[in-house]
Design a protein around this motif. Structure first.
Motif, PDB file in Angstrom:
ATOM      1  N   ILE A 127       0.786  -1.781  -0.292  1.00  0.00           N
ATOM      2  CA  ILE A 127       0.223   0.181  -0.081  1.00  0.00           C
ATOM      3  C   ILE A 127       1.041   1.419  -0.217  1.00  0.00           C
ATOM      4  O   ILE A 127       1.443   1.558   0.790  1.00  0.00           O
ATOM      5  N   TRP A 128       1.157   2.029  -1.181  1.00  0.00           N
ATOM      6  CA  TRP A 128       1.410   3.386  -1.238  1.00  0.00           C
ATOM      7  C   TRP A 128       0.665   4.722  -0.798  1.00  0.00           C
ATOM      8  O   TRP A 128      -0.803   5.149  -1.395  1.00  0.00           O
ATOM      9  N   PHE A 129       1.078   5.666   0.045  1.00  0.00           N
ATOM     10  CA  PHE A 129       0.821   6.789   0.395  1.00  0.00           C
ATOM     11  C   PHE A 129       0.806   7.311  -1.152  1.00  0.00           C
ATOM     12  O   PHE A 129       1.601   7.644  -1.490  1.00  0.00           O
ATOM     13  N   ASN A 130       0.205   7.796  -1.735  1.00  0.00           N
ATOM     14  CA  ASN A 130      -0.179   8.452  -3.318  1.00  0.00           C
ATOM     15  C   ASN A 130      -0.128   9.982  -3.267  1.00  0.00           C
ATOM     16  O   ASN A 130      -0.418  10.439  -3.713  1.00  0.00           O
ATOM     17  N   ARG A 131       0.076  11.291  -2.274  1.00  0.00           N
ATOM     18  CA  ARG A 131       0.070  12.634  -2.400  1.00  0.00           C
ATOM     19  C   ARG A 131       1.495  12.864  -2.657  1.00  0.00           C
ATOM     20  O   ARG A 131       2.264  13.880  -1.595  1.00  0.00           O
ATOM     21  N   GLU A 132       2.314  12.869  -3.601  1.00  0.00           N
ATOM     22  CA  GLU A 132       3.386  13.282  -3.750  1.00  0.00           C
ATOM     23  C   GLU A 132       3.873  14.282  -3.099  1.00  0.00           C
ATOM     24  O   GLU A 132       4.781  14.809  -2.595  1.00  0.00           O
ATOM     25  N   GLY A 133       3.149  15.379  -4.082  1.00  0.00           N
ATOM     26  CA  GLY A 133       3.044  16.591  -4.155  1.00  0.00           C
ATOM     27  C   GLY A 133       2.561  17.664  -2.834  1.00  0.00           C
ATOM     28  O   GLY A 133       3.116  18.568  -2.514  1.00  0.00           O
ATOM     29  N   ALA A 134       2.562  16.751  -1.585  1.00  0.00           N
ATOM     30  CA  ALA A 134       2.245  16.977  -0.367  1.00  0.00           C
ATOM     31  C   ALA A 134       2.577  16.176   0.757  1.00  0.00           C
ATOM     32  O   ALA A 134       2.497  16.021   1.359  1.00  0.00           O
ATOM     33  N   ARG A 135       4.626  15.946  -0.451  1.00  0.00           N
ATOM     34  CA  ARG A 135       5.008  15.776   0.514  1.00  0.00           C
ATOM     35  C   ARG A 135       3.810  13.593   1.719  1.00  0.00           C
ATOM     36  O   ARG A 135       4.121  13.739   2.642  1.00  0.00           O
ATOM     37  N   ASN A 136       2.905  13.099   0.732  1.00  0.00           N
ATOM     38  CA  ASN A 136       2.417  12.181   1.741  1.00  0.00           C
ATOM     39  C   ASN A 136       1.783  12.932   2.946  1.00  0.00           C
ATOM     40  O   ASN A 136       0.975  12.197   3.612  1.00  0.00           O
ATOM     41  N   ALA A 137       1.334  13.995   2.688  1.00  0.00           N
ATOM     42  CA  ALA A 137       0.406  14.717   3.954  1.00  0.00           C
ATOM     43  C   ALA A 137      -0.770  13.461   3.495  1.00  0.00           C
ATOM     44  O   ALA A 137      -1.706  13.976   2.903  1.00  0.00           O
ATOM     45  N   GLN A 138      -1.472  13.143   5.642  1.00  0.00           N
ATOM     46  CA  GLN A 138      -2.146  12.294   5.756  1.00  0.00           C
ATOM     47  C   GLN A 138      -3.116  12.719   5.741  1.00  0.00           C
ATOM     48  O   GLN A 138      -3.751  13.746   7.073  1.00  0.00           O
ATOM     49  N   SER A 139      -4.742  13.365   4.865  1.00  0.00           N
ATOM     50  CA  SER A 139      -5.744  14.282   4.600  1.00  0.00           C
ATOM     51  C   SER A 139      -6.597  12.783   5.974  1.00  0.00           C
ATOM     52  O   SER A 139      -6.150  12.116   5.800  1.00  0.00           O
ATOM     53  N   MET A 140      -7.826  13.511   5.909  1.00  0.00           N
ATOM     54  CA  MET A 140      -8.924  12.983   6.868  1.00  0.00           C
ATOM     55  C   MET A 140      -9.120  11.693   5.888  1.00  0.00           C
ATOM     56  O   MET A 140      -9.170  10.369   6.125  1.00  0.00           O
ATOM     57  N   ARG A 141      -9.329  12.222   4.167  1.00  0.00           N
ATOM     58  CA  ARG A 141     -10.006  10.584   3.474  1.00  0.00           C
ATOM     59  C   ARG A 141      -8.804   9.533   3.290  1.00  0.00           C
ATOM     60  O   ARG A 141      -8.952   8.524   2.796  1.00  0.00           O
ATOM     61  N   MET A 142      -7.241  10.481   3.281  1.00  0.00           N
ATOM     62  CA  MET A 142      -6.063   9.008   3.080  1.00  0.00           C
ATOM     63  C   MET A 142      -6.407   8.241   4.237  1.00  0.00           C
ATOM     64  O   MET A 142      -5.947   6.847   4.021  1.00  0.00           O
ATOM     65  N   LEU A 143      -6.497   8.455   5.789  1.00  0.00           N
ATOM     66  CA  LEU A 143      -6.271   8.195   7.060  1.00  0.00           C
ATOM     67  C   LEU A 143      -7.612   6.411   6.018  1.00  0.00           C
ATOM     68  O   LEU A 143      -7.252   5.434   6.552  1.00  0.00           O
ATOM     69  N   ASP A 144      -8.584   7.747   6.304  1.00  0.00           N
ATOM     70  CA  ASP A 144      -9.894   6.707   5.458  1.00  0.00           C
ATOM     71  C   ASP A 144     -10.018   4.982   5.298  1.00  0.00           C
ATOM     72  O   ASP A 144     -10.007   4.083   5.284  1.00  0.00           O
ATOM     73  N   GLU A 145      -8.815   6.164   3.486  1.00  0.00           N
ATOM     74  CA  GLU A 145      -8.532   5.490   3.025  1.00  0.00           C
ATOM     75  C   GLU A 145      -7.732   4.255   3.626  1.00  0.00           C
ATOM     76  O   GLU A 145      -7.677   2.623   3.106  1.00  0.00           O
ATOM     77  N   LEU A 146      -6.729   3.789   4.348  1.00  0.00           N
ATOM     78  CA  LEU A 146      -5.769   3.699   4.344  1.00  0.00           C
ATOM     79  C   LEU A 146      -6.209   2.319   5.146  1.00  0.00           C
ATOM     80  O   LEU A 146      -6.035   0.720   5.578  1.00  0.00           O
ATOM     81  N   ASP A 147      -7.331   2.523   6.406  1.00  0.00           N
ATOM     82  CA  ASP A 147      -8.097   1.738   7.539  1.00  0.00           C
ATOM     83  C   ASP A 147      -9.045   0.404   6.201  1.00  0.00           C
ATOM     84  O   ASP A 147      -8.643  -0.257   6.324  1.00  0.00           O
ATOM     85  N   ASP A 148      -9.342   1.443   5.842  1.00  0.00           N
ATOM     86  CA  ASP A 148     -10.307   0.458   4.523  1.00  0.00           C
ATOM     87  C   ASP A 148      -9.835  -0.184   3.637  1.00  0.00           C
ATOM     88  O   ASP A 148      -9.841  -1.574   4.203  1.00  0.00           O
ATOM     89  N   ALA A 149      -8.537  -0.482   3.303  1.00  0.00           N
ATOM     90  CA  ALA A 149      -7.786  -1.035   3.305  1.00  0.00           C
ATOM     91  C   ALA A 149      -6.620  -2.256   3.620  1.00  0.00           C
ATOM     92  O   ALA A 149      -6.559  -3.187   3.395  1.00  0.00           O
ATOM     93  N   LEU A 150      -7.083  -2.002   5.052  1.00  0.00           N
ATOM     94  CA  LEU A 150      -6.424  -2.656   5.844  1.00  0.00           C
ATOM     95  C   LEU A 150      -7.153  -3.692   5.798  1.00  0.00           C
ATOM     96  O   LEU A 150      -7.005  -4.707   6.185  1.00  0.00           O
ATOM     97  N   VAL A 151      -8.595  -3.388   6.321  1.00  0.00           N
ATOM     98  CA  VAL A 151      -9.651  -4.163   6.393  1.00  0.00           C
ATOM     99  C   VAL A 151      -9.554  -5.227   5.526  1.00  0.00           C
ATOM    100  O   VAL A 151      -9.758  -6.235   5.857  1.00  0.00           O
ATOM    101  N   GLU A 152      -9.536  -4.674   4.026  1.00  0.00           N
ATOM    102  CA  GLU A 152      -9.447  -5.153   2.760  1.00  0.00           C
ATOM    103  C   GLU A 152      -8.277  -6.570   3.363  1.00  0.00           C
ATOM    104  O   GLU A 152      -8.548  -7.595   2.803  1.00  0.00           O
ATOM    105  N   ALA A 153      -7.661  -6.475   3.441  1.00  0.00           N
ATOM    106  CA  ALA A 153      -6.306  -6.992   3.705  1.00  0.00           C
ATOM    107  C   ALA A 153      -6.147  -7.955   4.776  1.00  0.00           C
ATOM    108  O   ALA A 153      -5.744  -9.547   4.594  1.00  0.00           O
ATOM    109  N   GLN A 154      -7.191  -7.604   5.291  1.00  0.00           N
ATOM    110  CA  GLN A 154      -6.809  -8.558   6.958  1.00  0.00           C
ATOM    111  C   GLN A 154      -7.913  -9.347   6.325  1.00  0.00           C
ATOM    112  O   GLN A 154      -7.625 -10.764   6.782  1.00  0.00           O
ATOM    113  N   LYS A 155      -8.853  -9.619   5.531  1.00  0.00           N
ATOM    114  CA  LYS A 155     -10.089 -10.335   5.065  1.00  0.00           C
ATOM    115  C   LYS A 155      -9.313 -11.288   3.998  1.00  0.00           C
ATOM    116  O   LYS A 155     -10.004 -12.514   3.812  1.00  0.00           O
ATOM    117  N   ASP A 156      -8.418 -10.738   3.388  1.00  0.00           N
ATOM    118  CA  ASP A 156      -8.621 -12.009   1.533  1.00  0.00           C
ATOM    119  C   ASP A 156      -7.000 -12.442   2.528  1.00  0.00           C
ATOM    120  O   ASP A 156      -5.907 -12.441   2.668  1.00  0.00           O
TER     121      ASP A 156
END
Ligand code: ZN
Length: 268
Positions: free
Chosen positions: A17-46
């Motif tokens: 899983i890559w943070f993909n906000r290079e222009g913002a030095r991968n600053a963690q926005s609310m949506r990015m953290l929500d998506e990371l949590d979702d991606a981990l839930v997905e990875a846990q189930k798979d």
């Protein structure tokens, strides 16, 4: 269409899983953290996923929480609103990473700052490039009592944690390895391959055994008060958000804090 905030790949039994906000030095926005949590839930189930790598596109792993978004959307939060917001996104998401039933490896280059430091240290292993540096400067820049998760003394030792936090002093990759916070330091052009090789090696072990062993290893920290300490610090951190010093720093000095953070990122 805007760029996705995360890029997700499957390489054999490894989910990267890559943070993909290079222009913002991968600053963690609310949506990015929500998506990371979702991606981990997905990875846990798979079941095809045995090991997860968390990485950042561009020259820096992550500059931390998105301060501009925070100032725009959450500056007027009440104690109650901020508590709920930070408990969910900063505390609970982090603890889910800590308790994640599969090994997670952080692949760190460049700046790994504040919220970035917190997330990288929720991972089980850290592989860093020679240019990587780790910092939590928020005492100095924002009058915050460290980030939300006080992982620092557990990974750095108490005295180094105090220096990093009180003075805002960054720790370089090699020093971090000597202190035991980083597992391996490799040249930048080998970071991706070395991290993947380690993940692939781990992925050959039984997922159930890894899950049990991770639980057991993490319990050695629980037996020393890990969770109680983190939970107590979260309260302390929330208090710091309501101080006059914090108000002053965010009202008049946010631009300064961001540029100081940026100069840390570019000059260290
Ligand atoms: Zn906070």
């Amino acid at each position: 269409m805007s760029e996705p905030l995360l890029l997700i790949e499957q390489i054999g039994a490894v989910r990267r899983i890559w943070f993909n906000r290079e222009g913002a030095r991968n600053a963690q926005s609310m949506r990015m953290l929500d998506e990371l949590d979702d991606a981990l839930v997905e990875a846990q189930k798979d079941e095809a996923v045995h090991v997860v790598i968390l990485a950042g596109k561009g020259p820096h792993f992550s500059s931390g929480h998105d301060l501009k978004e925070g100032q725009a959307d959450r500056a007027a939060f009440t104690v109650e609103e901020r508590w709920d917001y930070e408990e969910k996104r900063y505390y609970d998401y982090c603890m889910r990473m800590w308790d994640f039933p599969k090994p997670i490896i952080a692949q760190v280059q460049g700046g790994c700052i504040a919220g970035g430091f917190m997330v990288a240290n929720m991972c089980d292993l850290i592989v860093a490039s020679e240019d990587a540096f780790f910092a939590d400067p928020v005492v100095q820049t924002l009058a915050g009592a460290a980030v939300e998760i006080l992982i620092h003394p557990w990974v750095l030792g108490l005295r180094k944690a105090k220096e990093m936090l009180f003075a805002g002093t960054p720790v370089g990759a090699e020093e971090a390895r000597e202190m035991g916070m980083v597992n391996r330091v490799v040249p930048l052009d080998q970071l991706e391959a070395e991290t993947l090789a380690l993940a692939e090696r781990i992925s050959k072990a039984s997922p159930f055994i890894l899950r049990m062993l991770k639980k057991s290893l993490n319990r050695t920290y629980d037996a020393q008060g890990f969770r109680v300490s983190l939970s107590a610090h979260f309260d302390t951190h929330q208090l710091s958000h309501k101080t006059e010093a914090f108000k002053e720093a965010t009202q008049s000095g946010l631009d300064g804090a961001i540029s100081r953070g940026r100069s840390n990122v570019t000059s260290s």
